[in-house]
Design an enzyme around this catalytic site. Sequence first.
Site, PDB file in Angstrom:
ATOM      1  N   GLU A 271       2.594  -6.561  -4.342  1.00 11.93           N
ATOM      2  CA  GLU A 271       3.559  -7.359  -3.588  1.00 11.93           C
ATOM      3  C   GLU A 271       3.639  -8.789  -4.110  1.00 11.93           C
ATOM      4  O   GLU A 271       4.699  -9.419  -4.071  1.00 11.93           O
ATOM      5  CB  GLU A 271       3.183  -7.365  -2.101  1.00 11.93           C
ATOM      6  CG  GLU A 271       4.272  -7.906  -1.202  1.00 11.93           C
ATOM      7  CD  GLU A 271       3.963  -7.702   0.266  1.00 11.93           C
ATOM      8  OE1 GLU A 271       4.763  -8.158   1.095  1.00 11.93           O
ATOM      9  OE2 GLU A 271       2.912  -7.095   0.594  1.00 11.93           O
ATOM     10  N   HIS A 292     -14.140  12.670 -12.301  1.00 11.51           N
ATOM     11  CA  HIS A 292     -13.869  14.090 -12.481  1.00 11.51           C
ATOM     12  C   HIS A 292     -12.381  14.399 -12.368  1.00 11.51           C
ATOM     13  O   HIS A 292     -12.005  15.574 -12.286  1.00 11.51           O
ATOM     14  CB  HIS A 292     -14.648  14.897 -11.446  1.00 11.51           C
ATOM     15  CG  HIS A 292     -16.128  14.765 -11.595  1.00 11.51           C
ATOM     16  ND1 HIS A 292     -16.889  15.652 -12.314  1.00 11.51           N
ATOM     17  CD2 HIS A 292     -16.987  13.816 -11.145  1.00 11.51           C
ATOM     18  CE1 HIS A 292     -18.150  15.277 -12.284  1.00 11.51           C
ATOM     19  NE2 HIS A 292     -18.234  14.166 -11.582  1.00 11.51           N
ATOM     20  N   LYS A 403      12.809  -3.715   5.066  1.00 10.67           N
ATOM     21  CA  LYS A 403      12.637  -3.877   6.509  1.00 10.67           C
ATOM     22  C   LYS A 403      13.988  -4.050   7.201  1.00 10.67           C
ATOM     23  O   LYS A 403      14.275  -3.430   8.234  1.00 10.67           O
ATOM     24  CB  LYS A 403      11.768  -5.095   6.808  1.00 10.67           C
ATOM     25  CG  LYS A 403      10.301  -4.945   6.464  1.00 10.67           C
ATOM     26  CD  LYS A 403       9.577  -6.237   6.814  1.00 10.67           C
ATOM     27  CE  LYS A 403       8.102  -6.188   6.478  1.00 10.67           C
ATOM     28  NZ  LYS A 403       7.425  -7.471   6.792  1.00 10.67           N
TER      29      LYS A 403
END
Length: 431
Positions: A271, A292, A403
């Site tokens: 951000e 792994h 938003k």
Amino acid sequence: MEVTIESALAEHSPIGVPRADLEELDAAVRSAAERIATGREQDEHGYAALNLPDETDPEPIEAAVESVTPAENWLTIGIGGSALGAATITEALDGDGATYSLDNVDPAAIEALLADIDLSETAMNVVSRSGRTAETLANFLVVREAMETAGVEWTERTVVTTGESGPLATLADRHDLPTLTVPEGVPGRFSALSAVGLAAAAFQGLDLEAILAGGRQAEASLADSLFESPAYAYGATMYALEARGANVAAMMPYAESLEAFAEWFAQLWAESLGKDGRGQTPARALGATDQHSQLQLYRAGPKDKVVTLVRPRERPSVPIPETDQDAIDYLGGSDLRALIDAEFDATEASLRKAGVPAIRIEIDALDPAGIGELLYTMEAACIMAGELAGVDTFTQPAVEWGKDTARALLRGEQTLETVDGLSVRTGPESQ
């Protein structure tokens, strides 16, 4: 704390940084450090975050928490920086009581959590600077109704952390709720060492002053040279590596309790620095588990990554029992602490052998001071990287666009077609 960049140098990686380039970059670091120092002195927006260890007062945080406890559970209701700092601290440290973060609006997850905990033994902290964050307010309303349905007086179980004005501030005034202040001039992702990140820690009985002292220790190590400051060494090296093609920043702590820290780092780095066509894409990994899985890609995939390995120097000792099986007798009589450190060292060596730049971060211990020092160091490093890249580290216009658009869709003011001119749908309903 120690930051080691040896494995990120050009002699170990085709995209590593030449030592001579670091010497040249140090002049820019000096100038950036002066700009950061000026911003701090004048308490400018964003730079003010680096003043939090000196300015945060634990007493009102502890008092607000005490006013809604005792309780067995603590819900931090926020999103992004309003929740990740608290989760990082409480998961890294061994405190009392169960803490949860409601930082998403997945209905199945919220329903399952509310069904699983005793709401009569639950307190909540609603965190939003503006008091208008849709996800936070929606979750708060859902929890509040659940408490009312269960016969719990929610006003006796709620702490509000917000700005000086807004819907949450109005609600807190109306119901006389204990209120904590989101610090002025500090973006949410930089607010872990404030009331935003410390209320959950106070609930767990953690030593807030020690956390802040760790931040002050990191603050004292800031200098005007990357060769003298762990934070600026990390920020400058990451900046230089991006310029040489390391576009993916993998954060790989070797401690399960730091898994939330990797998530916090991902928000901070993405951000803050993902602007103007620049920025590294954060990847979250966990040592030794992801040796792994993801290590295969890091070593044998595109040479476009830098891997940060984090570990505490002090760990608990868990002996590995002796065995009479020859194939695994090297484990018997050893210790899990020795094993995970060997895994860490092997991963660093493996990356270096493959020409993948790696940076090692070691903190003394996973204790309050250690986590405070780690959080502050990463924040200062991020600010340094932003200064060198010439981006506005403290804004998030793309986030705000999303938003605003979500609110417009919910209100029926826009449709997907009017937002972007195109709506692509799949499934039977689109046939």
